[in-house]
Design a protein around this motif. Structure first.
Motif, PDB file in Angstrom:
ATOM      1  N   SER A  55       0.835  -1.201   0.000  1.00 43.12           N
ATOM      2  CA  SER A  55       0.000   0.000   0.000  1.00 43.12           C
ATOM      3  C   SER A  55       0.868   1.248   0.000  1.00 43.12           C
ATOM      4  CB  SER A  55      -0.920   0.011   1.221  1.00 43.12           C
ATOM      5  OG  SER A  55      -0.168   0.106   2.427  1.00 43.12           O
ATOM      6  N   GLU A  56       0.297   2.319  -0.554  1.00 48.16           N
ATOM      7  CA  GLU A  56       0.926   3.631  -0.499  1.00 48.16           C
ATOM      8  C   GLU A  56       0.095   4.488   0.448  1.00 48.16           C
ATOM      9  OE1 GLU A  56       2.894   6.875  -3.515  1.00 48.16           O
ATOM     10  OE2 GLU A  56       0.975   6.015  -4.116  1.00 48.16           O
ATOM     11  N   GLN A  57       0.748   5.060   1.458  1.00 41.39           N
ATOM     12  CA  GLN A  57       0.045   5.814   2.495  1.00 41.39           C
ATOM     13  C   GLN A  57       0.689   7.190   2.665  1.00 41.39           C
ATOM     14  OE1 GLN A  57      -0.814   3.553   6.068  1.00 41.39           O
ATOM     15  NE2 GLN A  57      -0.979   1.639   4.936  1.00 41.39           N
ATOM     16  N   PRO A  58       0.343   8.145   1.806  1.00 37.27           N
ATOM     17  CA  PRO A  58       1.006   9.445   1.802  1.00 37.27           C
ATOM     18  C   PRO A  58       0.616  10.360   2.958  1.00 37.27           C
ATOM     19  CG  PRO A  58      -0.725   9.402   0.161  1.00 37.27           C
ATOM     20  CD  PRO A  58      -0.625   8.006   0.696  1.00 37.27           C
ATOM     21  N   LEU A  59      -0.411   9.998   3.714  1.00 32.48           N
ATOM     22  CA  LEU A  59      -0.885  10.891   4.765  1.00 32.48           C
ATOM     23  C   LEU A  59      -0.525  10.405   6.162  1.00 32.48           C
ATOM     24  CD1 LEU A  59      -4.400  11.753   3.278  1.00 32.48           C
ATOM     25  CD2 LEU A  59      -2.217  12.925   2.932  1.00 32.48           C
ATOM     26  N   LEU A  60       0.473   9.538   6.272  1.00 36.00           N
ATOM     27  CA  LEU A  60       0.931   9.070   7.580  1.00 36.00           C
ATOM     28  C   LEU A  60       1.486  10.236   8.391  1.00 36.00           C
ATOM     29  CD1 LEU A  60       2.973   5.777   6.957  1.00 36.00           C
ATOM     30  CD2 LEU A  60       0.731   5.988   8.032  1.00 36.00           C
TER      31      LEU A  60
END
Length: 446
Positions: free
Chosen positions: A288-293
């Motif tokens: 997964s890509e989680q840019p808002l961590l």
């Protein structure tokens, strides 16, 4: 901190961008985008307890791209004076007048631009003096050297603290920016026994120093990792399972990202052409890509073109669900931008198994790889051949260190043969994974 470390406020950076875009428009640009940034910090290094280097950093830059129809011009400067900025715009426009038209050139589509800007907690300045930085680096190195008397030399320890902020805007009306921070501490030492010598290193890197491992912990791990590599030897050439330890397993994700990024795809320089919807990995793989961590190493609400980022499953059950595209490569491919102009944002590979020891037990007999050397990866064919060092494993137990071997295969086969992903995840980088066990590779030795 009582006072800002920056010479300009974020509002002032935004004004620089606004003024430049207004001037570009007045001079005939059909579209334009600009980014202005500023950063500062310091880096210190010590070796054998003595200070080696002290470096201060203060950087700033202005980058502008203009379009005359579909012709593009780019220019940059480190001078923020009004005249210098106007000169930079003029230079970019002059370049565009002599540039061939490209139907895929231009800003990102207006409806893809970010409209929400959550606080992702990326800015944690560290008010540490150079003297205290040196003391921390010395403590880190001392902890590494204290692990064992066989640690006889050092490549040193280094501490770096950096802060920065930027503003990006374009002629579609987008204008946003934010501050960031990054702090790191690393150490590398050398162990010897008889005529044998080995080195290894360890580090930590964080947005917030409060989340970083202590100097003593980083040093101790560095010393222990170096010591265990003593008395390494070659092994006979064989085909066996290979376990990539977590710190280097992230490189496998990197090869995948390169292969399904826009530039590689539209140039047809990838071993994963037309892989959308295809079973590229073992069915156990979820990426997964989680840019808002919050505090994420690569977190951002928008990419380098202002396109909104979004959480997504790039790989589900081993099947490719998404590429990594900016607006230009998306147009070349007849697709939509994925918000990845400038790269990926916090890729997380889901664990499928327990800790490193559980993976060693599952592997039984094979090679645990802890270091990779050389650049023997062909992004067009997927052929993979790299120098390696690590440990030979029998019945799930490390028997001895291994050096001067080469591991070889093809990334297509390697991805399909992933048997397990460990829970020993390191979250210090933007590509986070545990150790990765691959069913079989060729190990070339004696």
């Amino acid at each position: 901190m009582a006072s800002s470390p920056f010479a300009q406020t974020l509002d002032q950076l935004k004004q620089v961008v606004t003024d430049a875009l207004d001037y570009a428009r007045s001079k005939g640009a059909s579209q334009a985008e600009a980014e202005v940034s500023e950063g500062c910090g310091h880096t210190v290094s010590v070796r054998l307890g003595e200070t080696e280097t002290i470096e201060y950093h203060r950087d700033k830059g202005f980058n502008l791209t203009v379009y005359l129809g579909k012709a593009k011009g780019h220019a940059s400067t480190g001078d923020f004076s009004p005249q210098a900025l106007r000169d930079t715009v003029d230079a970019a426009l002059n370049i565009a007048r002599y540039t061939a038209s490209d139907d895929c050139a231009g800003l990102a589509e207006p409806d893809t631009l970010a409209t929400r800007f959550p606080d992702l907690d990326l800015y944690h300045p560290w008010d540490v003096s150079v003297e205290d930085s040196i003391a921390l680096a010395q403590r880190c190195e001392a902890a590494a050297r204290a692990v064992d008397g066989r640690i006889t030399n050092s490549e040193g320890a280094s501490l770096s603290t950096q802060v920065g902020h930027f503003a990006y805007g374009n002629s579609h009306g987008f204008l946003a920016g934010f501050p960031t921070s990054r702090h790191s501490l690393s150490c590398a030492v050398i162990a010897s026994e008889g005529e044998a010598m080995q080195r290894d290193y360890w580090y930590d890197s964080r947005r917030d120093v409060a989340d970083m491992d202590s100097a003593e912990t980083i040093g101790r791990v560095c010393g222990e990792r170096t010591l265990r590599r003593l008395n390494g030897r070659k092994i006979d050439t064989c085909q066996v399972p290979v376990l990539f330890e977590a710190p280097i397993a992230a490189s496998l994700i990197g090869h995948f990202v390169q292969a399904v990024s826009g530039g590689s795809l539209y140039r047809e320089a990838s071993f994963l052409l037309n892989s959308m919807g295809q079973q590229v990995f073992s069915p156990i793989i979820q990426l997964s890509e989680q840019p808002l961590l919050l505090k994420g190493p690569a977190s951002t609400a928008f990419d380098d073109e202002g396109v909104a980022t979004q959480e997504r499953e790039v790989v589900r059950d081993g099947v490719v669900n998404g590429y990594f595209l900016g607006s230009y490569s998306a147009r070349k491919l007849g697709m939509q931008s994925t918000g990845n102009a400038g790269g990926s944002h916090n890729l997380l590979l889901k664990s499928t198994a327990g800790d490193l020891q559980s993976l060693l037990n599952q592997m039984g007999r094979g090679l645990l790889v802890t270091e990779l050397m050389g650049q023997g990866v062909n992004p067009v064919t997927g052929d993979y051949s790299r120098g390696a060092a690590g440990f030979w494993v029998e019945n799930g137990v490390i028997v001895h260190a291994v050096e001067e071997v080469t591991i070889a295969g093809n990334l297509k086969d390697m991805f399909q043969q992933i048997m397990a992903v460990g829970s020993d995840v390191l979250d210090r980088s933007s590509r986070q994974t545990g150790s990765i066990l691959i069913e079989q590779m060729t190990v070339a030795g004696n």
